[in-house]
Design a protein around this motif. Structure first.
Motif, short mmCIF file in Angstrom:
data_model
loop_
_atom_site.label_atom_id
_atom_site.label_comp_id
_atom_site.label_asym_id
_atom_site.label_seq_id
_atom_site.Cartn_x
_atom_site.Cartn_y
_atom_site.Cartn_z
N GLU A 193 54.70 65.73 132.47
CA GLU A 193 54.37 65.44 133.86
C GLU A 193 54.09 63.95 134.06
OE1 GLU A 193 54.36 67.29 136.68
OE2 GLU A 193 55.40 68.77 135.45
N LYS A 194 53.38 63.35 133.10
CA LYS A 194 53.08 61.92 133.20
C LYS A 194 54.36 61.10 133.14
CE LYS A 194 50.00 58.34 131.43
NZ LYS A 194 48.88 58.01 130.52
N ARG A 195 55.26 61.46 132.24
CA ARG A 195 56.55 60.76 132.13
C ARG A 195 57.29 60.83 133.46
NH1 ARG A 195 61.43 60.63 128.17
NH2 ARG A 195 63.16 60.76 129.62
N LYS A 196 57.33 62.03 134.03
CA LYS A 196 58.03 62.23 135.30
C LYS A 196 57.42 61.36 136.40
CE LYS A 196 59.23 65.95 138.55
NZ LYS A 196 59.11 67.42 138.80
N ALA A 197 56.08 61.33 136.45
CA ALA A 197 55.39 60.57 137.49
C ALA A 197 55.63 59.07 137.33
CB ALA A 197 53.90 60.87 137.46
N ILE A 198 55.58 58.57 136.08
CA ILE A 198 55.78 57.14 135.82
C ILE A 198 57.21 56.72 136.22
CG2 ILE A 198 56.03 55.43 133.98
CD1 ILE A 198 53.68 56.79 132.56
N ILE A 199 58.18 57.54 135.85
CA ILE A 199 59.57 57.23 136.19
C ILE A 199 59.76 57.23 137.70
CG2 ILE A 199 61.94 58.10 136.09
CD1 ILE A 199 61.35 59.07 133.24
N SER A 200 59.27 58.28 138.35
CA SER A 200 59.44 58.41 139.80
C SER A 200 58.82 57.23 140.54
CB SER A 200 58.82 59.72 140.28
OG SER A 200 58.94 59.85 141.68
N SER A 344 64.46 61.28 138.45
CA SER A 344 63.50 61.38 139.55
C SER A 344 64.03 62.29 140.66
CB SER A 344 63.22 59.99 140.11
OG SER A 344 62.23 60.03 141.10
N ALA A 345 65.35 62.36 140.81
CA ALA A 345 65.97 63.17 141.87
C ALA A 345 66.25 64.61 141.43
CB ALA A 345 67.28 62.51 142.30
N TYR A 346 65.80 64.98 140.22
CA TYR A 346 66.13 66.30 139.65
C TYR A 346 65.78 67.44 140.59
CZ TYR A 346 65.83 70.31 136.43
OH TYR A 346 65.97 71.53 135.83
N ASP A 347 64.55 67.49 141.07
CA ASP A 347 64.13 68.59 141.95
C ASP A 347 64.94 68.59 143.24
OD1 ASP A 347 62.23 69.46 140.12
OD2 ASP A 347 60.62 68.27 141.01
N HIS A 348 65.18 67.42 143.79
CA HIS A 348 65.97 67.32 145.03
C HIS A 348 67.38 67.87 144.82
CE1 HIS A 348 67.95 65.63 148.55
NE2 HIS A 348 68.81 65.05 147.74
N LEU A 395 54.89 57.52 125.26
CA LEU A 395 54.75 58.94 125.58
C LEU A 395 55.53 59.80 124.58
CD1 LEU A 395 55.07 58.85 129.47
CD2 LEU A 395 52.99 59.24 128.13
N ASN A 396 56.71 59.33 124.19
CA ASN A 396 57.53 60.08 123.23
C ASN A 396 56.83 60.19 121.87
OD1 ASN A 396 59.52 60.49 125.10
ND2 ASN A 396 60.89 58.91 124.31
N GLU A 397 56.13 59.12 121.47
CA GLU A 397 55.39 59.15 120.20
C GLU A 397 54.27 60.19 120.26
OE1 GLU A 397 54.15 55.15 119.73
OE2 GLU A 397 56.10 54.43 118.98
#
Length: 433
Positions: A193-200, A344-348, A395-397
């Motif tokens: 979720e954090k990765r998704k938020a940072i990218i978005s 970032s547009a995945y859900d859309h 985050l990946n680590e």
């Protein structure tokens, strides 16, 4: 936890059991259980699903039955195991009366036998391996084990009081391990979720928190920096998809040749190799584009999570009809910036592709072309990419560490169960805690 072994052992004469405590009895499974074969209707007996987590109320994804007695009756305390090799580890002790699919084998204890002990023993890795070893092939990678073979598996069993002690110990210890696994899995979800938020935030708001903002006019983007453009993807990139050559035509497929990719590759951060190859004849006669990097691949069909997922292609290849490729204009659009925009547009993209009409459940190349994306200048795109690479690496680590912890905990859980149910450790004193 260090636990003692039993004081005396005997040779079981059974490879999967090895030496067992001298006071444990050794018999075929059919001595302890008989098969319950009664057919019933799920209208009269609650439908249950046999899963890797045990026996649960019927899953929404399970196939529903028609009227008629086409299920197997299950009584609370019965042990149920899926006989098919493609459903390995799907088994458990029934917590309630009900019915299960005919593909399952239902075992009723013949004598006093602790259901908890049976649950741990018959779900242990070595027993499961022995169970499927007795199976008979249907095709090369699918076979079934039936009760007629299963009943011949040798078991070593202590008296019921000791069975209960082992089950009590394992229930307590596995609950502790399961709680630790749940914590790590929660951490993995939070990191995602954090990765998704940072990218978005980075690809829609930029890196300057003081930058003036404007309404993008695009719901999934919201406000963007005032100096950014927002334009359809087709103005920045070439978009297309591929096909699957006739699998029955040996002239189209080869062990070596031109790399051909299916939609499973979008589960990778980047695609560096292929598992299937097509011939030059296939390239010339089928709709198979030759795609060279830099390029982004995106899954465009299916009800699973891959629809809308994107990855970076790192070598020249072709693709099937379930993948779209996007070749960005390098003077206008950085490939990794595009990849992060698509993430970032995945859900859309998924919501748009689930609308009514012929494209239901699929993203079309036309839809991708019309997708409006943010367009900062190339230099700012590269700054955003560098920022995200640093954040995502960290985050990946953390995620990799959590994944390793889960694997080790599961390995420890499995080893503890195995050691207890075949008598490698004596847990009787440990239950007195």
């Amino acid at each position: 936890m260090s636990l003692p072994r039993y004081s005396k052992y005997k040779d079981s004469g059974v490879e999967w059991l090895g030496p067992v405590p001298t006071h444990w009895v050794i018999h075929r499974l059919g001595y302890f259980f008989e098969e319950r074969r009664e057919k019933v209707s799920d209208k009269d007996f609650v439908p249950l699903s046999v899963t890797k987590l045990g026996i649960v109320p019927q899953l929404e994804t399970a196939a529903k039955t028609d009227d008629g007695d086409n299920r197997k009756k299950v009584i609370a305390g019965d042990f149920v195991i899926n006989s098919r090799s493609d459903r390995k580890d799907s088994s458990g002790t029934a917590p309630q009366d009900g019915s299960v699919s005919l593909i399952n084998t239902v075992l009723r204890p013949l004598a006093e036998f602790d259901a908890g002990f049976a649950h741990h023993l018959l779900r242990s890795v070595p027993f499961q391996e022995e169970f499927y070893r007795y199976g008979k092939g249907i095709v090369a990678d699918l076979w079934s084990t039936h009760y007629s073979e299963m009943k011949n598996i040798m078991l070593a069993i202590p008296e019921v009081v000791e069975q209960r002690a082992i089950a009590t110990f394992l229930d307590r210890e596995t609950a502790t391990i399961d709680a630790l696994i749940a914590e790590q899995e929660k951490l993995i979800a939070l990191l995602a979720e954090k990765r998704k938020a940072i990218i978005s935030h980075a690809v829609t708001k930029g890196l300057n928190p003081k930058a003036p903002m404007k309404d993008s006019g695009v719901a999934w983007l919201g406000e963007v920096p005032a100096h950014w453009g927002v334009r359809p993807l087709k103005f920045f990139a070439k978009i297309g998809n591929g096909s699957t050559p006739n699998r029955d035509n040996p002239d189209y497929w080869a062990d070596e040749g031109f790399p051909w990719l299916n939609s499973s590759v979008v589960n990778q951060e980047e695609v560096t190799e292929a598992e299937r190859f097509v011939t030059e004849k296939a390239l010339s006669e089928c709709h198979l584009p030759i795609i060279s990097p830099p390029a982004i691949l995106i899954g465009i069909t299916g009800q699973g999570k891959t629809r809308g997922m994107a990855t970076q292609l790192q070598f020249t290849a072709t693709v099937n009809q379930h993948l779209a490729y996007i070749k960005p204009n390098m003077e206008q659009l950085a490939p990794i910036f595009l990849l992060r925009c698509l993430e970032s547009a995945y859900d859309h993209l998924r919501i748009e592709s689930e609308g009514a009409g012929s494209t239901k459940g699929a993203i079309t190349c036309d839809q991708l072309g019309r997708l409006r994306i943010p367009a900062p200048d190339l230099n700012e795109q590269k700054q955003i990419v560098s920022f995200l690479e640093m954040k995502i690496t960290k985050l990946n680590e953390l995620e990799a560490g959590a994944i390793r912890a889960v694997a080790l905990l599961k390995e420890r859980r499995s080893a503890l169960i195995t050691a207890a149910v075949i008598g490698q450790i004596d847990v009787r004193r440990a239950t007195e805690k």
